[in-house]
Design a protein around this motif. Sequence first.
Motif, PDB file in Angstrom:
ATOM      1  N   ARG A 352       7.049 -16.713  -4.074  1.00  0.00           N
ATOM      2  CA  ARG A 352       6.433 -16.693  -5.398  1.00  0.00           C
ATOM      3  C   ARG A 352       5.008 -16.239  -5.233  1.00  0.00           C
ATOM      4  O   ARG A 352       4.446 -16.381  -4.180  1.00  0.00           O
ATOM      5  CB  ARG A 352       6.468 -18.093  -6.009  1.00  0.00           C
ATOM      6  N   GLY A 353       4.427 -15.697  -6.234  1.00  0.00           N
ATOM      7  CA  GLY A 353       3.020 -15.381  -6.079  1.00  0.00           C
ATOM      8  C   GLY A 353       2.497 -14.426  -7.109  1.00  0.00           C
ATOM      9  O   GLY A 353       3.249 -13.707  -7.744  1.00  0.00           O
ATOM     10  N   CYS A 354       1.176 -14.416  -7.248  1.00  0.00           N
ATOM     11  CA  CYS A 354       0.534 -13.494  -8.172  1.00  0.00           C
ATOM     12  C   CYS A 354       0.807 -12.077  -7.725  1.00  0.00           C
ATOM     13  O   CYS A 354       0.818 -11.145  -8.492  1.00  0.00           O
ATOM     14  CB  CYS A 354      -0.978 -13.640  -8.178  1.00  0.00           C
TER      15      CYS A 354
ATOM     16  N   PHE B 235       2.844 -23.981  -8.195  1.00  0.00           N
ATOM     17  CA  PHE B 235       3.160 -22.621  -7.725  1.00  0.00           C
ATOM     18  C   PHE B 235       3.300 -22.561  -6.201  1.00  0.00           C
ATOM     19  O   PHE B 235       3.130 -21.508  -5.594  1.00  0.00           O
ATOM     20  CB  PHE B 235       2.104 -21.601  -8.155  1.00  0.00           C
ATOM     21  N   GLU B 236       3.560 -23.700  -5.572  1.00  0.00           N
ATOM     22  CA  GLU B 236       3.774 -23.732  -4.120  1.00  0.00           C
ATOM     23  C   GLU B 236       2.716 -22.960  -3.331  1.00  0.00           C
ATOM     24  O   GLU B 236       3.030 -22.191  -2.440  1.00  0.00           O
ATOM     25  CB  GLU B 236       5.166 -23.202  -3.790  1.00  0.00           C
ATOM     26  N   GLN B 238       1.165 -20.460  -3.999  1.00  0.00           N
ATOM     27  CA  GLN B 238       1.226 -19.004  -4.097  1.00  0.00           C
ATOM     28  C   GLN B 238       0.250 -18.435  -5.125  1.00  0.00           C
ATOM     29  O   GLN B 238       0.082 -17.226  -5.199  1.00  0.00           O
ATOM     30  CB  GLN B 238       2.645 -18.550  -4.433  1.00  0.00           C
ATOM     31  N   ALA B 239      -0.347 -19.295  -5.944  1.00  0.00           N
ATOM     32  CA  ALA B 239      -1.332 -18.769  -6.882  1.00  0.00           C
ATOM     33  C   ALA B 239      -2.531 -18.264  -6.081  1.00  0.00           C
ATOM     34  O   ALA B 239      -2.887 -18.852  -5.064  1.00  0.00           O
ATOM     35  CB  ALA B 239      -1.753 -19.865  -7.851  1.00  0.00           C
TER      36      ALA B 239
END
Lengths: 363, 398
Positions: A352-354, B235-236, B238-239
């Motif tokens: 997941r991620g931006c 967001f684990e 991941q942000a």
Amino acid sequence: MSELSYRHNLDTLFEAGFFSLNQSQKSTILLNCFRYLHVHHAARCEEYQRISALMSSDLKGYEDLPYLAVRLFKLHELKSIPNIDVFKTLTSSGTTGQIPARIFLDKETSARQSKVLVNIMQQFIGKQRLPMLIIDSPSSLKNAKFSARNAGIQGMAFFGREHAYALHEDMSLNLEVVNQFVEKHKDKPVLLFGFTFMVWLNFIQALKKQKVQLSFNEGKLVHSGGWKKLIQQQVSNDIFKETVYQVTQIEKVHNFYGMAEQVGSVFVECEKGYLHAPPFADLIIRDPYTLKPMLNGETGLIQVLSVIPTSYPGYSLLTEDVGTVLGEDDCKCGRLGRYFRVEGRLPKTEVRGCSDTAGVSHV
Amino acid sequence: MIRQVLVMSKSKIFYLANEKDVSKLPVVGQSCDDVLNTQALAFTSVLSRHLLNDKFKMQSEIVALGFWLRKSNLAKQFTSASVGTTKPIGLVVHYTPANVDTMFVYSWICSLVMGNCNVIRLNSTLSALQNFLLEAIFDVLSKPEFDELALSNIFVQYDRNNEVVANSLSQLADGRVLWGGDESVLSIRRLPIKPRCRDISFADRYSASLIDGDELSKEDIQKIAEGFYRDLHPFEQQACSSPKIVFWLGEKEHFDSFFIEVDSLFKEKPAITLKNEQLITQQSLALTNRVESCDVYNTLSVVTVNAQFPLDINIHTGNFTLWVVPISQLTDLERYVDEKLQTLTYAGIAQEKLIKFLMKPSIKGIDRVVPIGNALAFSQIWDGYGLTNQLTRRIEVQ
């Protein structure tokens, strides 16, 4: 331990076979080899040295041996030999279809791989070279690179003679070749080899569809390459073997577990349906939540150990496969040492991620 | 349910297959509203209440968004937007990130409140959280009092390889908000645009924390650990704003107890893949840097590195891994601050000291400095941009 005694220990293992060393005798010999390999790689591969320095240095048992995450071979070039000694570079196709692993072999490691593979396979399919039907297309061997697929075929081809290829280039069944092969070797011992999924889909299912019944009463089928796709289709090992028997009359089916990162020391399925650690290799199971060693009967990540690799630091690897050691020295087939089952692979981690926009590929 | 939703119906997702679909979007030809118009502000209040409803209380990201949307907070966010001589820029196209599920809503709301018309391009597969969120948004947008907003705020999807649609949508934009990795952002920026179109790009960034061990007392640890967990857990990690690196200044007396405390706040069982992923990151790091120690807890993996070696943030995969760099003075930070460093959260260190450090001409990174615990709190100033400024035009009157 010196290089000399490492070689001496290897000789012992070549002599041993599956029936003479029990787990405790075997692990004493292997542990000596692994201690040697640890020092060997630490001296020759700076990356291995740095990583192993983070782990235990008191190598009392298997579980104390440093291990590399198998994926490291996809991310980095790891070798314990100067470039000039690289004789062959193996690449794994990898089911993920992403970056392949690169495994660097010198002549010695490569020769040792072949010798070990021969030693192990002969104990399942006999010493005689049999007429061999390869469940693949002849063109798959022409690919220039040493992919795990053609390395696997080449390695296994050694055990046969009068090789025939059962598939066309587009992976469809070449019935003509298959029929010729049947005609020629009817009721005689033959060897079939292929990758598990291709054997199932492109051979067995194709034969079934075309309502072709083969009778290889004296045939042996060796296959490898992972169950991932078959599990998705709910095909268990039992169903696989049952269907193979119905379609080809082959009773002796040997799956084997192995990987490009440790070519040679394969784990072959016995007549009772269990995978066996050969004299040259072993395994431990680690808890995926703590990476601590687990007991026999518990299911976790498979760490594979092999005495083969001296040209790259891959003698001890934590795989992303999940399995269970079912016991040692007491398999009904009579082979000594550990036997186990592979349950599948770790699920893929979802990233997941931006840094991942709505699947944009505006090109 | 949302995903199969009807093409061309009000307040739902429009699926764009060709140029015509783009030109027929209801938003085309809509006129903008005023900056801080009452309908937009009413909408944000209703949406806030809707998201703070009990049924979302398990979704901390949605709750955080709900709080952010409250009238009192938005008033704070938008004080700098002077009404009178400021106008919206027109039509803003938002390219949303695939997986930091709530992020796009913040920039969209900024644009909406500034009076712009908006097209929000969604990923073709939506996460469960995004589905939740969109359903909530559509519930509110479909109220009769927001009829006009529903026409000027349109959610779309299109196939990522559909060049024709990508091109024509991009050419409608007076401004584009781009969330994504460097590559995605660059590929969107290659699409044709109007000559005066403004791009607000939020590309690859990462964040770090600074903890002054000399100022840390046993009593502070729990509070700081709770804040740190708040920054790390959603967001684990991941942000972009979640810390991946911790600069530990000075005394290490409370080092272990701090990370033990953070780790203890993780209540759910970690993913089965977590420890293996952490191992890969540890070992990859050991290849390029000198790793001094690895402390592996239930969830966290804390890897202390030697400050003499450079860090390659590209091999940091999140997975609740923290790289700790022990430093002895603030200026040791300098060599680590690159342009990609977005947020520096801090504890135990005076703000003035930090500002003085940041103002040094050699410091090229760091767009946000906030106390530990506030890393994910969105502000209209983000990545160094003032969104209200970027999404409006100011009329100079003499």
